[in-house]
Design a protein around this motif. Structure first.
Motif, mmCIF file in Angstrom:
data_model
loop_
_atom_site.group_PDB
_atom_site.id
_atom_site.type_symbol
_atom_site.label_atom_id
_atom_site.label_comp_id
_atom_site.label_asym_id
_atom_site.label_seq_id
_atom_site.Cartn_x
_atom_site.Cartn_y
_atom_site.Cartn_z
ATOM 1 N N ARG A 36 0.723 -1.521 -0.080
ATOM 2 C CA ARG A 36 0.038 -0.113 0.292
ATOM 3 C C ARG A 36 1.348 1.380 0.093
ATOM 4 O O ARG A 36 0.554 2.519 -0.856
ATOM 5 C CB ARG A 36 -1.005 -0.064 1.058
ATOM 6 N N LYS A 37 2.063 0.951 0.921
ATOM 7 C CA LYS A 37 2.863 2.151 0.539
ATOM 8 C C LYS A 37 3.590 2.506 -0.561
ATOM 9 O O LYS A 37 3.540 3.875 -0.676
ATOM 10 C CB LYS A 37 3.887 2.204 1.778
ATOM 11 N N TRP A 38 4.339 1.704 -1.199
ATOM 12 C CA TRP A 38 4.433 1.277 -2.114
ATOM 13 C C TRP A 38 3.290 2.026 -3.529
ATOM 14 O O TRP A 38 3.737 3.276 -4.168
ATOM 15 C CB TRP A 38 4.831 0.237 -3.078
ATOM 16 N N CYS A 39 2.328 1.662 -3.638
ATOM 17 C CA CYS A 39 1.344 2.458 -4.531
ATOM 18 C C CYS A 39 1.282 4.391 -3.999
ATOM 19 O O CYS A 39 0.660 4.425 -5.146
ATOM 20 C CB CYS A 39 -0.450 1.780 -3.850
ATOM 21 N N ARG A 40 0.547 4.277 -2.666
ATOM 22 C CA ARG A 40 0.350 5.270 -2.589
ATOM 23 C C ARG A 40 1.506 6.849 -2.537
ATOM 24 O O ARG A 40 1.785 7.787 -3.446
ATOM 25 C CB ARG A 40 -0.032 6.021 -0.892
ATOM 26 N N GLU A 41 3.085 6.205 -2.812
ATOM 27 C CA GLU A 41 3.867 7.256 -3.370
ATOM 28 C C GLU A 41 4.451 6.691 -5.021
ATOM 29 O O GLU A 41 5.063 7.779 -5.154
ATOM 30 C CB GLU A 41 5.159 6.069 -2.271
ATOM 31 N N ASN A 42 3.517 5.790 -5.064
ATOM 32 C CA ASN A 42 4.421 5.733 -6.954
ATOM 33 C C ASN A 42 2.260 6.212 -7.623
ATOM 34 O O ASN A 42 2.904 5.730 -8.202
ATOM 35 C CB ASN A 42 4.424 4.335 -7.237
ATOM 36 N N ASP A 43 1.684 6.882 -7.322
ATOM 37 C CA ASP A 43 0.413 6.487 -7.371
ATOM 38 C C ASP A 43 -0.511 6.346 -7.838
ATOM 39 O O ASP A 43 -1.279 6.468 -9.722
ATOM 40 C CB ASP A 43 0.663 8.143 -8.709
ATOM 41 N N THR A 44 -0.676 5.043 -7.445
ATOM 42 C CA THR A 44 -1.282 3.357 -8.996
ATOM 43 C C THR A 44 -2.268 3.044 -7.783
ATOM 44 O O THR A 44 -1.992 3.255 -5.928
ATOM 45 C CB THR A 44 0.061 2.814 -8.606
ATOM 46 N N ASP A 45 -3.132 2.424 -7.868
ATOM 47 C CA ASP A 45 -3.948 1.808 -7.294
ATOM 48 C C ASP A 45 -4.149 0.632 -7.617
ATOM 49 O O ASP A 45 -3.840 0.005 -8.108
ATOM 50 C CB ASP A 45 -5.870 2.685 -7.563
ATOM 51 N N PRO A 46 -4.477 -0.243 -6.141
ATOM 52 C CA PRO A 46 -4.881 -1.892 -6.855
ATOM 53 C C PRO A 46 -5.991 -1.963 -6.461
ATOM 54 O O PRO A 46 -6.975 -0.932 -6.707
ATOM 55 C CB PRO A 46 -4.373 -2.297 -4.744
ATOM 56 N N HIS A 47 -6.332 -2.680 -7.482
ATOM 57 C CA HIS A 47 -7.437 -3.684 -8.148
ATOM 58 C C HIS A 47 -8.350 -4.529 -6.492
ATOM 59 O O HIS A 47 -7.588 -4.848 -6.103
ATOM 60 C CB HIS A 47 -7.392 -4.067 -9.059
ATOM 61 N N GLU A 48 -9.586 -4.278 -7.115
ATOM 62 C CA GLU A 48 -10.851 -4.729 -5.721
ATOM 63 C C GLU A 48 -11.276 -5.690 -6.501
ATOM 64 O O GLU A 48 -11.259 -5.946 -7.906
ATOM 65 C CB GLU A 48 -11.670 -3.693 -5.331
ATOM 66 N N VAL A 49 -10.544 -7.280 -5.754
ATOM 67 C CA VAL A 49 -11.042 -8.860 -5.619
ATOM 68 C C VAL A 49 -12.085 -9.116 -5.258
ATOM 69 O O VAL A 49 -11.674 -9.464 -4.126
ATOM 70 C CB VAL A 49 -10.016 -9.225 -6.693
ATOM 71 N N GLU A 50 -12.836 -9.843 -5.706
ATOM 72 C CA GLU A 50 -13.660 -10.468 -4.585
ATOM 73 C C GLU A 50 -13.330 -12.126 -4.549
ATOM 74 O O GLU A 50 -12.419 -12.335 -4.927
ATOM 75 C CB GLU A 50 -15.198 -11.416 -5.696
ATOM 76 N N ASP A 51 -13.218 -12.013 -3.232
ATOM 77 C CA ASP A 51 -13.155 -13.365 -2.217
ATOM 78 C C ASP A 51 -13.664 -14.272 -1.171
ATOM 79 O O ASP A 51 -14.998 -13.571 -0.701
ATOM 80 C CB ASP A 51 -11.902 -12.697 -1.328
ATOM 81 N N PRO A 52 -13.994 -15.213 -1.725
ATOM 82 C CA PRO A 52 -15.312 -15.984 -1.023
ATOM 83 C C PRO A 52 -14.889 -15.608 0.725
ATOM 84 O O PRO A 52 -16.343 -15.723 1.155
ATOM 85 C CB PRO A 52 -14.994 -17.488 -1.141
ATOM 86 N N ARG A 53 -14.390 -15.399 1.221
ATOM 87 C CA ARG A 53 -14.361 -15.472 2.640
ATOM 88 C C ARG A 53 -14.143 -13.960 3.572
ATOM 89 O O ARG A 53 -15.245 -13.768 4.069
ATOM 90 C CB ARG A 53 -12.802 -16.072 3.009
#
Length: 85
Positions: A44-61
């Motif tokens: 998450r820190k890397w994504c914030r520093e590099n202005d990148t967003d993670p994808h949201e994926v469905e998870d059964p749990r």
């Protein structure tokens, strides 16, 4: 040959949707493949520093989980998703 190519594209698209792709991956599939534990906070820190967003994926749990970009995995943990999946 065209049918095989279409099948490979469909497989790759499904893998991205479940967080096991060559460009994005969730933590649990990577942990299972490598037999190691990883923390999400450095990703998450890397994504914030590099202005990148993670994808949201469905998870059964958990309902949904974050699927982190290949560049973050490579920079933070040295894991190349293209070689892993």
């Amino acid at each position: 040959m065209a049918t095989a190519s279409a099948a490979v594209r469909a497989k790759n698209k499904l893998a991205e949707r479940v967080g096991e792709g060559k460009n994005y991956a969730a933590i649990i599939p990577v942990e299972k493949k490598l037999g190691q534990k990883f923390k999400w906070q450095p990703l998450r820190k890397w994504c914030r520093e590099n202005d990148t967003d993670p994808h949201e994926v469905e998870d059964p749990r958990f309902g949904t989980v974050k699927s982190w970009p290949r560049e973050a995995w490579l920079a933070v943990y040295g894991v190349d998703l293209q070689k892993l999946f």
